[in-house]
Motif scaffolding. Sequence first.
Motif, PDB file in Angstrom:
ATOM      1  N   PRO A 136       0.837  -1.217   0.000  1.00 27.22           N
ATOM      2  CA  PRO A 136       0.000   0.000   0.000  1.00 27.22           C
ATOM      3  C   PRO A 136       0.866   1.259   0.000  1.00 27.22           C
ATOM      4  O   PRO A 136       2.012   1.224   0.436  1.00 27.22           O
ATOM      5  CB  PRO A 136      -0.795  -0.132   1.300  1.00 27.22           C
ATOM      6  N   PRO A 137       0.339   2.391  -0.508  1.00 28.33           N
ATOM      7  CA  PRO A 137       1.122   3.631  -0.569  1.00 28.33           C
ATOM      8  C   PRO A 137       1.476   4.138   0.822  1.00 28.33           C
ATOM      9  O   PRO A 137       0.729   3.952   1.782  1.00 28.33           O
ATOM     10  CB  PRO A 137       0.194   4.600  -1.309  1.00 28.33           C
ATOM     11  N   VAL A 138       2.629   4.793   0.910  1.00 24.44           N
ATOM     12  CA  VAL A 138       3.096   5.384   2.163  1.00 24.44           C
ATOM     13  C   VAL A 138       3.383   6.855   1.928  1.00 24.44           C
ATOM     14  O   VAL A 138       3.607   7.293   0.800  1.00 24.44           O
ATOM     15  CB  VAL A 138       4.354   4.659   2.690  1.00 24.44           C
ATOM     16  N   THR A 139       3.356   7.611   3.015  1.00 27.33           N
ATOM     17  CA  THR A 139       3.704   9.029   2.983  1.00 27.33           C
ATOM     18  C   THR A 139       5.043   9.215   3.671  1.00 27.33           C
ATOM     19  O   THR A 139       5.212   8.834   4.829  1.00 27.33           O
ATOM     20  CB  THR A 139       2.623   9.881   3.671  1.00 27.33           C
ATOM     21  N   ILE A 140       5.978   9.805   2.955  1.00 21.81           N
ATOM     22  CA  ILE A 140       7.343   9.987   3.452  1.00 21.81           C
ATOM     23  C   ILE A 140       7.551  11.465   3.767  1.00 21.81           C
ATOM     24  O   ILE A 140       7.335  12.332   2.913  1.00 21.81           O
ATOM     25  CB  ILE A 140       8.374   9.515   2.414  1.00 21.81           C
ATOM     26  N   GLY A 141       7.932  11.744   4.988  1.00 24.72           N
ATOM     27  CA  GLY A 141       8.248  13.102   5.386  1.00 24.72           C
ATOM     28  C   GLY A 141       9.747  13.341   5.316  1.00 24.72           C
ATOM     29  O   GLY A 141      10.545  12.482   5.699  1.00 24.72           O
ATOM     30  N   PHE A 142      10.127  14.508   4.830  1.00 18.12           N
ATOM     31  CA  PHE A 142      11.552  14.841   4.769  1.00 18.12           C
ATOM     32  C   PHE A 142      11.730  16.338   4.979  1.00 18.12           C
ATOM     33  O   PHE A 142      10.816  17.137   4.740  1.00 18.12           O
ATOM     34  CB  PHE A 142      12.168  14.408   3.430  1.00 18.12           C
ATOM     35  N   GLU A 143      12.906  16.695   5.444  1.00 19.25           N
ATOM     36  CA  GLU A 143      13.269  18.095   5.662  1.00 19.25           C
ATOM     37  C   GLU A 143      14.320  18.497   4.631  1.00 19.25           C
ATOM     38  O   GLU A 143      15.246  17.722   4.339  1.00 19.25           O
ATOM     39  CB  GLU A 143      13.797  18.312   7.079  1.00 19.25           C
ATOM     40  N   PHE A 144      14.164  19.698   4.134  1.00 17.28           N
ATOM     41  CA  PHE A 144      15.046  20.198   3.071  1.00 17.28           C
ATOM     42  C   PHE A 144      15.479  21.610   3.414  1.00 17.28           C
ATOM     43  O   PHE A 144      14.648  22.490   3.630  1.00 17.28           O
ATOM     44  CB  PHE A 144      14.320  20.159   1.729  1.00 17.28           C
ATOM     45  N   ASP A 145      16.792  21.822   3.477  1.00 17.16           N
ATOM     46  CA  ASP A 145      17.367  23.136   3.778  1.00 17.16           C
ATOM     47  C   ASP A 145      18.211  23.542   2.580  1.00 17.16           C
ATOM     48  O   ASP A 145      19.251  22.929   2.310  1.00 17.16           O
ATOM     49  CB  ASP A 145      18.216  23.062   5.052  1.00 17.16           C
ATOM     50  N   TRP A 146      17.749  24.552   1.868  1.00 18.29           N
ATOM     51  CA  TRP A 146      18.437  25.015   0.653  1.00 18.29           C
ATOM     52  C   TRP A 146      18.781  26.489   0.834  1.00 18.29           C
ATOM     53  O   TRP A 146      17.899  27.319   1.039  1.00 18.29           O
ATOM     54  CB  TRP A 146      17.535  24.802  -0.555  1.00 18.29           C
ATOM     55  N   ARG A 147      20.066  26.810   0.732  1.00 18.99           N
ATOM     56  CA  ARG A 147      20.516  28.180   0.909  1.00 18.99           C
ATOM     57  C   ARG A 147      21.391  28.579  -0.273  1.00 18.99           C
ATOM     58  O   ARG A 147      22.100  27.754  -0.842  1.00 18.99           O
ATOM     59  CB  ARG A 147      21.309  28.340   2.202  1.00 18.99           C
ATOM     60  N   SER A 148      21.362  29.869  -0.589  1.00 21.51           N
ATOM     61  CA  SER A 148      22.182  30.390  -1.676  1.00 21.51           C
ATOM     62  C   SER A 148      22.617  31.802  -1.341  1.00 21.51           C
ATOM     63  O   SER A 148      22.000  32.483  -0.519  1.00 21.51           O
ATOM     64  CB  SER A 148      21.411  30.369  -3.010  1.00 21.51           C
ATOM     65  N   GLY A 149      23.689  32.240  -2.002  1.00 23.08           N
ATOM     66  CA  GLY A 149      24.182  33.592  -1.787  1.00 23.08           C
ATOM     67  C   GLY A 149      24.863  33.746  -0.439  1.00 23.08           C
ATOM     68  O   GLY A 149      25.662  32.912  -0.007  1.00 23.08           O
ATOM     69  N   VAL A 150      24.519  34.822   0.270  1.00 22.87           N
ATOM     70  CA  VAL A 150      25.153  35.127   1.553  1.00 22.87           C
ATOM     71  C   VAL A 150      24.814  34.079   2.595  1.00 22.87           C
ATOM     72  O   VAL A 150      25.662  33.661   3.387  1.00 22.87           O
ATOM     73  CB  VAL A 150      24.714  36.529   2.036  1.00 22.87           C
ATOM     74  N   SER A 151      23.557  33.602   2.624  1.00 21.70           N
ATOM     75  CA  SER A 151      23.153  32.634   3.643  1.00 21.70           C
ATOM     76  C   SER A 151      23.783  31.270   3.444  1.00 21.70           C
ATOM     77  O   SER A 151      23.732  30.426   4.339  1.00 21.70           O
ATOM     78  CB  SER A 151      21.628  32.490   3.639  1.00 21.70           C
TER      79      SER A 151
END
Length: 229
Positions: A127-142
């Motif tokens: 059966p289908p599952v729901t996957i949680g994930f965290e994503f941190d994307w930074r560009s430039g000065v940060s």
Amino acid sequence: MAARRPGSPASRWPRPSALLLLVAFALLSAPRPARALRFDLESGHTKCISDEIKVNSMAVGKYHVVGPDPNFPDAQLPESHRISLRVTSPYGNSMHYAENVQSGHFAFTATEAGDYLACFWAPDHKPPVTIGFEFDWRSGVSAKDWPSVAKKGKVDMMELELKKLEETIKNIHEEMFYLREREEEMQDLNRRTNSRMAWLGFLSLGICLSVAGLQLWHLKTFFERKKLL
């Protein structure tokens, strides 16, 4: 013009209005700490996130799958909780690719200006599952690791904040030039479009006049053949 004495108060201190403007600009321009974003991804589906990055700007990203039970975040993840990621440039060049992983990171320097796309997808499960994930994307000065910069340069907090402010001002300056270039490109595109529309209008008018002339010639020939004229 009378010269100010070095010891006068006006020569030692900036004007209050200029000082207030400088403080307000520093507060508004100082980089703010970024937080990772949390997403839910259903198996068999794809989720994409875009970020506009300028040429020669640094971009870093980190991602990891979150456990299905929030009460036990450090518990071992199921084998089904894996994701794949591809980061592409505005012209479709692959900047990062990972398949069936639970965590990862990437870093690159942008060689193309525009919207960079990060697409996550999960394998199809039944059966289908729901996957949680965290994503941190930074560009430039940060995207810079400022604590490491401070440690390597052996600078104190005040100098570190000044370095951040300098980088922010430089980034704003580059952003202004980038927006000016985009504006010039849009103006050039508008001029070319207007010129093409004018030629199209003249071509349409010529075609209409030619068709009208052919219709008049055909009607005249028809009436002469029927001896109506």
